[in-house]
Design a protein around this motif. Structure first.
Motif, mmCIF file in Angstrom:
data_model
loop_
_atom_site.group_PDB
_atom_site.id
_atom_site.type_symbol
_atom_site.label_atom_id
_atom_site.label_comp_id
_atom_site.label_asym_id
_atom_site.label_seq_id
_atom_site.Cartn_x
_atom_site.Cartn_y
_atom_site.Cartn_z
ATOM 1 N N ASN A 17 0.637 -0.792 0.011
ATOM 2 C CA ASN A 17 0.190 -0.177 0.114
ATOM 3 C C ASN A 17 0.722 1.304 -0.543
ATOM 4 O O ASN A 17 1.761 1.381 0.954
ATOM 5 C CB ASN A 17 -0.696 -0.049 1.449
ATOM 6 N N VAL A 18 0.453 1.751 -0.856
ATOM 7 C CA VAL A 18 0.869 3.569 -0.775
ATOM 8 C C VAL A 18 0.043 4.679 -0.016
ATOM 9 O O VAL A 18 -0.689 4.488 -0.332
ATOM 10 C CB VAL A 18 1.386 4.568 -1.624
ATOM 11 N N VAL A 19 0.623 5.702 1.500
ATOM 12 C CA VAL A 19 0.668 6.784 2.034
ATOM 13 C C VAL A 19 1.252 7.796 1.371
ATOM 14 O O VAL A 19 2.104 7.621 1.806
ATOM 15 C CB VAL A 19 0.534 5.802 3.097
ATOM 16 N N ALA A 20 0.453 8.829 0.514
ATOM 17 C CA ALA A 20 1.744 9.701 0.083
ATOM 18 C C ALA A 20 0.774 10.817 -0.038
ATOM 19 O O ALA A 20 -0.209 11.098 -0.607
ATOM 20 C CB ALA A 20 1.997 9.025 -1.184
ATOM 21 N N ARG A 21 1.530 11.963 0.351
ATOM 22 C CA ARG A 21 1.333 13.513 -0.230
ATOM 23 C C ARG A 21 -0.393 14.416 0.890
ATOM 24 O O ARG A 21 -0.556 14.786 0.542
ATOM 25 C CB ARG A 21 0.750 13.978 -1.254
ATOM 26 N N ASN A 22 0.073 12.872 1.644
ATOM 27 C CA ASN A 22 -1.366 13.744 2.787
ATOM 28 C C ASN A 22 -0.905 14.376 3.632
ATOM 29 O O ASN A 22 0.171 15.068 4.264
ATOM 30 C CB ASN A 22 -2.021 12.175 3.141
ATOM 31 N N ARG A 23 -2.224 14.954 4.031
ATOM 32 C CA ARG A 23 -2.263 15.993 5.397
ATOM 33 C C ARG A 23 -3.158 16.124 6.202
ATOM 34 O O ARG A 23 -3.904 15.469 6.863
ATOM 35 C CB ARG A 23 -2.999 17.656 5.168
ATOM 36 N N PHE A 24 -1.920 15.365 8.264
ATOM 37 C CA PHE A 24 -2.667 15.186 9.235
ATOM 38 C C PHE A 24 -2.286 16.620 9.910
ATOM 39 O O PHE A 24 -1.509 16.926 9.912
ATOM 40 C CB PHE A 24 -1.935 14.798 9.712
ATOM 41 N N GLU A 25 -3.961 17.266 10.681
ATOM 42 C CA GLU A 25 -3.812 18.262 11.170
ATOM 43 C C GLU A 25 -4.912 17.830 12.701
ATOM 44 O O GLU A 25 -5.410 16.416 12.356
ATOM 45 C CB GLU A 25 -4.520 19.936 10.469
ATOM 46 N N ARG A 26 -4.233 18.304 13.972
ATOM 47 C CA ARG A 26 -4.987 18.151 15.029
ATOM 48 C C ARG A 26 -5.404 17.455 15.436
ATOM 49 O O ARG A 26 -6.155 16.651 15.725
ATOM 50 C CB ARG A 26 -6.120 18.659 15.241
ATOM 51 N N LEU A 27 -4.382 16.338 15.335
ATOM 52 C CA LEU A 27 -4.669 14.381 15.713
ATOM 53 C C LEU A 27 -4.927 14.019 17.793
ATOM 54 O O LEU A 27 -3.736 14.866 18.281
ATOM 55 C CB LEU A 27 -2.970 14.471 14.520
ATOM 56 N N ARG A 28 -5.282 13.260 17.689
ATOM 57 C CA ARG A 28 -5.429 13.180 19.077
ATOM 58 C C ARG A 28 -4.556 11.490 19.177
ATOM 59 O O ARG A 28 -5.039 11.299 20.350
ATOM 60 C CB ARG A 28 -6.895 13.008 19.574
#
Length: 294
Positions: free
Chosen positions: A221-232
Protein backbone atom coordinates in the motif's frame (compact mmCIF):
# COMPACT_ATOMS: atom_id res chain seq x y z
CA UNK A 1 -29.68 -0.60 -3.25
CA UNK A 2 -27.95 -1.89 -6.35
CA UNK A 3 -28.17 -5.71 -6.60
CA UNK A 4 -26.86 -7.67 -9.58
CA UNK A 5 -28.84 -10.77 -8.53
CA UNK A 6 -26.00 -12.90 -9.83
CA UNK A 7 -26.14 -11.62 -13.40
CA UNK A 8 -23.58 -9.24 -14.95
CA UNK A 9 -24.51 -5.65 -14.11
CA UNK A 10 -22.45 -2.61 -15.11
CA UNK A 11 -22.75 1.07 -15.91
CA UNK A 12 -25.19 2.21 -13.20
CA UNK A 13 -25.00 5.91 -12.20
CA UNK A 14 -26.52 7.47 -9.08
CA UNK A 15 -26.19 11.26 -9.09
CA UNK A 16 -27.44 14.26 -7.08
CA UNK A 17 -29.22 12.33 -4.33
CA UNK A 18 -29.45 12.35 -0.53
CA UNK A 19 -29.71 9.21 1.58
CA UNK A 20 -30.70 10.06 5.12
CA UNK A 21 -32.01 8.13 8.14
CA UNK A 22 -32.45 4.76 6.46
CA UNK A 23 -33.09 1.79 8.76
CA UNK A 24 -29.71 0.21 7.95
CA UNK A 25 -27.38 1.64 5.30
CA UNK A 26 -27.64 4.64 3.05
CA UNK A 27 -26.23 2.99 -0.08
CA UNK A 28 -25.64 -0.75 -0.60
CA UNK A 29 -24.03 -2.20 -3.74
CA UNK A 30 -23.97 -5.98 -3.76
CA UNK A 31 -24.95 -9.34 -5.13
CA UNK A 32 -27.48 -10.43 -2.55
CA UNK A 33 -26.79 -14.18 -2.53
CA UNK A 34 -25.28 -15.40 0.77
CA UNK A 35 -21.50 -15.78 0.77
CA UNK A 36 -21.45 -19.52 1.39
CA UNK A 37 -23.85 -20.10 -1.49
CA UNK A 38 -21.72 -18.04 -3.84
CA UNK A 39 -18.73 -20.22 -3.03
CA UNK A 40 -20.70 -23.44 -3.38
CA UNK A 41 -22.25 -22.53 -6.73
CA UNK A 42 -19.27 -20.72 -8.24
CA UNK A 43 -15.97 -22.07 -6.87
CA UNK A 44 -13.89 -19.96 -9.28
CA UNK A 45 -13.36 -16.43 -8.01
CA UNK A 46 -13.32 -15.03 -11.55
CA UNK A 47 -16.89 -16.21 -12.00
CA UNK A 48 -17.96 -14.59 -8.73
CA UNK A 49 -16.42 -11.34 -9.89
CA UNK A 50 -18.25 -11.62 -13.21
CA UNK A 51 -21.63 -11.91 -11.50
CA UNK A 52 -21.19 -8.96 -9.10
CA UNK A 53 -21.89 -5.29 -9.91
CA UNK A 54 -19.10 -3.35 -11.58
CA UNK A 55 -18.32 0.04 -13.10
CA UNK A 56 -20.73 1.99 -10.87
CA UNK A 57 -20.67 5.79 -10.44
CA UNK A 58 -21.89 7.52 -7.28
CA UNK A 59 -21.63 11.27 -7.81
CA UNK A 60 -22.67 14.26 -5.72
CA UNK A 61 -24.38 12.30 -2.96
CA UNK A 62 -25.06 13.15 0.66
CA UNK A 63 -25.23 10.06 2.90
CA UNK A 64 -25.93 10.89 6.52
CA UNK A 65 -27.48 9.75 9.81
CA UNK A 66 -28.33 6.24 8.65
CA UNK A 67 -28.87 3.62 11.34
CA UNK A 68 -25.73 1.58 10.66
CA UNK A 69 -23.40 2.46 7.77
CA UNK A 70 -23.20 5.09 5.08
CA UNK A 71 -21.97 3.40 1.89
CA UNK A 72 -21.41 -0.37 1.72
CA UNK A 73 -19.59 -1.91 -1.24
CA UNK A 74 -20.04 -5.63 -0.75
CA UNK A 75 -17.95 -8.63 -1.71
CA UNK A 76 -16.78 -9.08 -5.34
CA UNK A 77 -18.07 -5.66 -6.46
CA UNK A 78 -15.59 -3.94 -8.77
CA UNK A 79 -14.69 -0.42 -9.81
CA UNK A 80 -17.11 1.81 -7.93
CA UNK A 81 -16.27 5.51 -8.29
CA UNK A 82 -17.44 7.77 -5.47
CA UNK A 83 -16.95 11.40 -6.51
CA UNK A 84 -18.04 14.40 -4.45
CA UNK A 85 -19.83 12.31 -1.86
CA UNK A 86 -20.43 13.50 1.71
CA UNK A 87 -20.61 10.65 4.23
CA UNK A 88 -21.50 12.21 7.57
CA UNK A 89 -22.80 11.24 11.03
CA UNK A 90 -23.40 7.53 10.44
CA UNK A 91 -22.97 5.63 13.75
CA UNK A 92 -21.19 2.65 12.19
CA UNK A 93 -18.65 2.71 9.40
CA UNK A 94 -18.88 5.67 7.06
CA UNK A 95 -17.78 3.50 4.16
CA UNK A 96 -17.13 -0.23 4.14
CA UNK A 97 -15.37 -1.99 1.24
CA UNK A 98 -15.80 -5.72 1.67
CA UNK A 99 -13.62 -8.70 0.81
CA UNK A 100 -12.63 -9.49 -2.78
CA UNK A 101 -14.04 -6.19 -3.99
CA UNK A 102 -11.49 -4.19 -5.93
CA UNK A 103 -10.64 -1.16 -8.00
CA UNK A 104 -12.73 1.48 -6.19
CA UNK A 105 -12.06 5.23 -6.27
CA UNK A 106 -13.07 7.74 -3.58
CA UNK A 107 -12.26 11.27 -4.75
CA UNK A 108 -13.09 14.91 -3.95
CA UNK A 109 -15.25 13.83 -1.01
CA UNK A 110 -15.71 14.22 2.74
CA UNK A 111 -16.01 11.56 5.45
CA UNK A 112 -16.84 13.13 8.79
CA UNK A 113 -18.08 12.17 12.26
CA UNK A 114 -18.88 8.55 11.47
CA UNK A 115 -18.33 5.57 13.76
CA UNK A 116 -19.34 7.09 17.10
CA UNK A 117 -22.20 4.68 17.76
CA UNK A 118 -20.31 2.06 19.79
CA UNK A 119 -17.96 2.01 22.75
CA UNK A 120 -14.86 1.20 20.70
CA UNK A 121 -15.79 3.26 17.65
CA UNK A 122 -15.60 2.45 13.94
CA UNK A 123 -13.45 3.84 11.15
CA UNK A 124 -14.56 6.37 8.61
CA UNK A 125 -13.48 3.92 5.89
CA UNK A 126 -12.77 0.21 6.33
CA UNK A 127 -10.86 -1.57 3.56
CA UNK A 128 -11.49 -5.20 4.55
CA UNK A 129 -9.50 -7.55 2.30
CA UNK A 130 -10.28 -5.26 -0.64
CA UNK A 131 -7.46 -4.41 -3.03
CA UNK A 132 -6.30 -2.05 -5.78
CA UNK A 133 -8.35 0.90 -4.54
CA UNK A 134 -7.57 4.62 -4.47
CA UNK A 135 -8.55 7.35 -2.00
CA UNK A 136 -7.69 10.79 -3.40
CA UNK A 137 -8.30 14.41 -2.34
CA UNK A 138 -10.80 13.56 0.37
CA UNK A 139 -11.23 15.13 3.82
CA UNK A 140 -11.57 12.86 6.87
CA UNK A 141 -12.56 14.50 10.14
CA UNK A 142 -13.45 13.26 13.64
CA UNK A 143 -14.35 9.65 12.83
CA UNK A 144 -14.78 7.24 15.74
CA UNK A 145 -11.84 4.85 15.91
CA UNK A 146 -9.80 6.10 12.98
CA UNK A 147 -10.12 7.63 9.52
CA UNK A 148 -8.98 4.67 7.35
CA UNK A 149 -8.20 1.08 8.35
CA UNK A 150 -6.80 -1.60 6.06
CA UNK A 151 -6.97 -5.19 7.25
CA UNK A 152 -7.78 -8.81 6.48
CA UNK A 153 -10.83 -9.98 8.41
CA UNK A 154 -9.89 -13.11 10.38
CA UNK A 155 -12.90 -15.13 9.10
CA UNK A 156 -15.10 -13.98 11.94
CA UNK A 157 -17.51 -16.41 13.64
CA UNK A 158 -16.48 -19.21 11.30
CA UNK A 159 -17.83 -21.99 13.53
CA UNK A 160 -21.17 -20.39 14.38
CA UNK A 161 -22.11 -18.46 11.23
CA UNK A 162 -22.40 -20.73 8.16
CA UNK A 163 -22.44 -17.67 5.90
CA UNK A 164 -19.02 -16.52 7.09
CA UNK A 165 -16.28 -17.22 4.53
CA UNK A 166 -12.50 -16.86 4.59
CA UNK A 167 -10.82 -13.89 2.96
CA UNK A 168 -8.64 -15.01 0.04
CA UNK A 169 -6.16 -12.12 0.33
CA UNK A 170 -5.46 -9.05 2.40
CA UNK A 171 -6.01 -5.33 1.91
CA UNK A 172 -3.22 -4.99 -0.62
CA UNK A 173 -2.08 -2.53 -3.30
CA UNK A 174 -4.22 0.40 -2.17
CA UNK A 175 -3.24 4.04 -2.66
CA UNK A 176 -4.12 6.85 -0.24
CA UNK A 177 -3.03 10.07 -1.93
CA UNK A 178 -3.40 13.78 -1.27
CA UNK A 179 -6.06 13.65 1.45
CA UNK A 180 -6.61 15.71 4.63
CA UNK A 181 -6.97 14.07 8.04
CA UNK A 182 -8.30 16.34 10.77
CA UNK A 183 -8.97 15.64 14.46
CA UNK A 184 -8.54 11.85 14.14
CA UNK A 185 -7.29 9.34 16.73
CA UNK A 186 -5.47 7.53 13.92
CA UNK A 187 -5.28 8.78 10.36
CA UNK A 188 -4.29 5.70 8.34
CA UNK A 189 -3.85 2.32 10.07
CA UNK A 190 -2.30 -0.41 7.93
CA UNK A 191 -2.94 -3.97 9.22
CA UNK A 192 -5.09 -2.55 12.01
CA UNK A 193 -5.92 -5.98 13.47
CA UNK A 194 -2.34 -7.22 13.72
CA UNK A 195 -2.08 -6.38 17.43
CA UNK A 196 -5.78 -6.45 18.28
CA UNK A 197 -7.27 -9.08 20.58
CA UNK A 198 -9.78 -10.78 18.25
CA UNK A 199 -10.74 -13.68 20.53
CA UNK A 200 -14.35 -12.46 20.79
CA UNK A 201 -14.60 -12.70 16.98
CA UNK A 202 -14.19 -16.51 17.05
CA UNK A 203 -11.85 -16.41 14.06
CA UNK A 204 -11.56 -19.22 11.55
CA UNK A 205 -7.95 -18.36 10.81
CA UNK A 206 -5.63 -19.82 13.45
CA UNK A 207 -4.39 -17.65 16.26
CA UNK A 208 -0.62 -17.46 16.75
CA UNK A 209 -0.62 -16.35 20.38
CA UNK A 210 -2.85 -17.09 23.40
CA UNK A 211 -5.88 -17.67 21.20
CA UNK A 212 -6.18 -13.89 20.89
CA UNK A 213 -3.97 -12.73 18.02
CA UNK A 214 -4.32 -13.65 14.33
CA UNK A 215 -1.94 -12.50 11.63
CA UNK A 216 -3.26 -9.59 9.61
CA UNK A 217 -2.34 -8.79 5.99
CA UNK A 218 -2.10 -5.36 4.33
CA UNK A 219 0.87 -5.03 1.96
CA UNK A 220 2.11 -3.00 -0.99
CA UNK A 221 0.00 0.00 0.00
CA UNK A 222 1.07 3.60 -0.62
CA UNK A 223 0.25 6.52 1.72
CA UNK A 224 1.58 9.65 0.06
CA UNK A 225 1.22 13.44 0.01
CA UNK A 226 -1.44 13.59 2.72
CA UNK A 227 -1.90 16.33 5.31
CA UNK A 228 -2.54 15.54 9.01
CA UNK A 229 -3.90 18.21 11.35
CA UNK A 230 -5.00 18.33 15.02
CA UNK A 231 -4.26 14.66 15.54
CA UNK A 232 -5.34 13.06 18.81
CA UNK A 233 -2.98 10.11 18.32
CA UNK A 234 -0.92 8.73 15.43
CA UNK A 235 -1.05 9.98 11.89
CA UNK A 236 0.04 6.74 10.20
CA UNK A 237 0.43 3.29 11.79
CA UNK A 238 2.11 0.50 9.80
CA UNK A 239 1.83 -3.06 11.18
CA UNK A 240 2.61 -5.17 8.10
CA UNK A 241 5.39 -5.47 5.57
CA UNK A 242 6.22 -3.80 2.26
CA UNK A 243 4.26 -0.54 2.52
CA UNK A 244 5.30 2.97 1.46
CA UNK A 245 4.84 6.24 3.39
CA UNK A 246 6.04 9.14 1.25
CA UNK A 247 5.83 12.91 1.29
CA UNK A 248 3.22 13.33 4.03
CA UNK A 249 2.93 16.50 6.11
CA UNK A 250 2.07 16.74 9.80
CA UNK A 251 1.45 19.65 12.15
CA UNK A 252 3.56 17.96 14.81
CA UNK A 253 6.29 15.43 14.16
CA UNK A 254 6.55 13.66 17.52
CA UNK A 255 4.98 10.19 17.20
CA UNK A 256 3.28 11.05 13.91
CA UNK A 257 4.34 7.80 12.19
CA UNK A 258 4.54 4.41 13.88
CA UNK A 259 6.12 1.37 12.19
CA UNK A 260 6.06 -1.90 14.08
CA UNK A 261 3.86 -4.65 15.47
CA UNK A 262 5.06 -5.59 18.96
CA UNK A 263 3.20 -8.85 19.53
CA UNK A 264 4.06 -10.47 16.19
CA UNK A 265 7.65 -9.30 16.54
CA UNK A 266 7.98 -10.72 20.05
CA UNK A 267 6.17 -14.02 19.55
CA UNK A 268 7.02 -14.91 15.94
CA UNK A 269 10.28 -12.93 15.73
CA UNK A 270 8.95 -11.14 12.67
CA UNK A 271 9.14 -7.36 12.96
CA UNK A 272 7.70 -5.20 10.21
CA UNK A 273 10.10 -5.08 7.25
CA UNK A 274 10.27 -3.43 3.87
CA UNK A 275 8.68 -0.10 4.83
CA UNK A 276 9.68 2.77 2.56
CA UNK A 277 9.77 6.07 4.49
CA UNK A 278 10.74 9.14 2.50
CA UNK A 279 10.25 12.91 2.52
CA UNK A 280 7.78 13.06 5.40
CA UNK A 281 7.87 16.41 7.22
CA UNK A 282 6.31 18.29 10.12
CA UNK A 283 5.51 21.97 10.51
CA UNK A 284 7.24 22.10 13.91
CA UNK A 285 10.53 20.84 12.47
CA UNK A 286 10.50 17.55 14.40
CA UNK A 287 11.31 14.53 12.23
CA UNK A 288 8.08 12.46 12.04
CA UNK A 289 9.87 9.36 10.79
CA UNK A 290 10.17 6.68 13.52
CA UNK A 291 13.36 5.27 14.91
CA UNK A 292 14.20 1.54 15.13
CA UNK A 293 11.38 -0.77 16.14
CA UNK A 294 11.27 -2.08 19.68
Amino acid sequence: MIDSRGEPLAGVTVRNCSFRRFARHGVLIHWGLANDRKLARYPEREERWRRAPQDILLENLRVEQNAVMGIVIDDYVQRVTMARVSVIDNPGWGLYWDHDSRGHLLIHSEVCRNGHGSAFGKPGLSIDASSDNRVIDTAFEDNGRSAIELYRNCWEFAATNPRSVPREEGANRNQILGNRFIDEKVGVWIASRQSQDVSRMQCGRPAYHEGRYVEDEARDNVVARNRFERLRGRGIVVEDDANSVIGNRFEHGEGAISVGTPIRARVLHRPVVGTLLRDNQADDGVDPQPGPQD
